[in-house]
Design a protein around this motif. Structure first.
Motif, PDB file in Angstrom:
ATOM      1  N   PHE A 167       0.844  -1.195   0.000  1.00 28.15           N
ATOM      2  CA  PHE A 167       0.000   0.000   0.000  1.00 28.15           C
ATOM      3  C   PHE A 167       0.880   1.245   0.000  1.00 28.15           C
ATOM      4  N   ILE A 168       1.821   1.258  -0.934  1.00 28.21           N
ATOM      5  CA  ILE A 168       2.740   2.391  -1.049  1.00 28.21           C
ATOM      6  C   ILE A 168       2.920   2.751  -2.531  1.00 28.21           C
ATOM      7  N   GLY A 169       1.801   2.931  -3.216  1.00 26.13           N
ATOM      8  CA  GLY A 169       1.866   3.374  -4.601  1.00 26.13           C
ATOM      9  C   GLY A 169       2.414   4.784  -4.699  1.00 26.13           C
ATOM     10  N   SER A 170       2.682   5.235  -5.896  1.00 18.97           N
ATOM     11  CA  SER A 170       3.288   6.541  -6.114  1.00 18.97           C
ATOM     12  C   SER A 170       2.441   7.694  -5.559  1.00 18.97           C
ATOM     13  N   THR A 171       1.124   7.615  -5.737  1.00 18.89           N
ATOM     14  CA  THR A 171       0.248   8.670  -5.234  1.00 18.89           C
ATOM     15  C   THR A 171       0.247   8.690  -3.708  1.00 18.89           C
ATOM     16  N   ILE A 172       0.227   7.509  -3.101  1.00 18.17           N
ATOM     17  CA  ILE A 172       0.295   7.413  -1.639  1.00 18.17           C
ATOM     18  C   ILE A 172       1.618   7.985  -1.152  1.00 18.17           C
ATOM     19  N   CYS A 173       2.690   7.671  -1.848  1.00 15.45           N
ATOM     20  CA  CYS A 173       4.008   8.166  -1.447  1.00 15.45           C
ATOM     21  C   CYS A 173       4.081   9.685  -1.545  1.00 15.45           C
ATOM     22  N   TYR A 174       3.443  10.271  -2.562  1.00 15.97           N
ATOM     23  CA  TYR A 174       3.495  11.725  -2.663  1.00 15.97           C
ATOM     24  C   TYR A 174       2.705  12.385  -1.539  1.00 15.97           C
ATOM     25  N   ALA A 175       1.542  11.820  -1.207  1.00 13.03           N
ATOM     26  CA  ALA A 175       0.762  12.349  -0.081  1.00 13.03           C
ATOM     27  C   ALA A 175       1.574  12.246   1.209  1.00 13.03           C
ATOM     28  N   PHE A 176       2.298  11.155   1.343  1.00 10.50           N
ATOM     29  CA  PHE A 176       3.178  10.954   2.497  1.00 10.50           C
ATOM     30  C   PHE A 176       4.291  11.998   2.519  1.00 10.50           C
TER      31      PHE A 176
END
Length: 205
Positions: A167-176
């Motif tokens: 659960f660490i896709g690119s969009t999730i990583c950017y929000a992070f």
């Protein structure tokens, strides 16, 4: 979002993705975009951003305290000891997002965190390496200009996946990255942006 300060009759401007919920405003003003280097806090936020997938952040934010209670304040050593019976128990808990894959991902990610550190990598140093250990400050006029992913977040996602994180896709990583201050995406007129001082500004494309 705009807010009037009646004492000074001046307008307080905040990022446009906010609503009027006091919890959300406090999160925006006190946390979002501020550089975070504590490895446990980074781990917590990475896990929580994964819980957000398909949902709004405010939904997860309101459940954050309960997540902290269930997951031992995101202590990876304790989380890694959770098993299948714990997952089944958590699936019945309305205080979190009841999605088996998301619940299991936190346990999985705790194990990956411990493995990474056992191999000699500090999690905080690893995460900050994707921005060369320096916050990137963008210059957006409105929140609609802000991207949902970048080359940096794609690189982070790929690297985390290679190490087994879920659960660490690119969009999730950017929000992070936005949440933990690797990137400052407060719009240029935001009160939080104006309260910060920068030596330099770098536009991230």
């Amino acid at each position: 979002m705009k807010e009037t300060n009646t004492e000074t009759s001046t307008e307080i401007i905040r990022c446009g993705w906010l609503n009027q919920d006091p919890i959300y405003i406090a999160y925006h003003d006190e946390e979002w975009g501020k550089p975070q280097h504590d490895e446990i806090k980074l781990f917590e936020m990475l896990c929580l951003e994964g819980q957000q997938a398909g949902l709004s952040w405010i939904t997860v934010l309101k459940k954050r305290d309960h997540y902290r209670n269930l997951y031992f304040n995101f202590n990876p050593i304790k989380i890694a000891k959770l098993g299948a019976s714990d997952v089944e128990t958590y699936l019945k808990d309305p205080g979190i997002v009841r999605h088996k894959g998301k619940i299991e991902s936190i346990i999985n990610n705790a194990k990956c965190f411990l493995k990474l550190e056992a191999e000699g990598d500090n999690f905080s140093e690893f995460i900050w390496s994707f921005v060369d250990h320096k916050q990137i400050v963008n210059n957006w006029s409105t929140h609609k200009e802000i991207p949902t992913e970048t080359a940096n977040s794609k690189a982070m996602s790929k690297a985390l996946k290679a190490k087994g994180f879920k659960f660490i896709g690119s969009t999730i990583c950017y929000a992070f990255m936005q949440a933990c201050g690797l990137v400052d995406d407060h719009i240029i007129n935001c009160v939080s942006r104006k309260n910060n001082k920068y030596e330099s500004k770098v536009v991230l494309f």
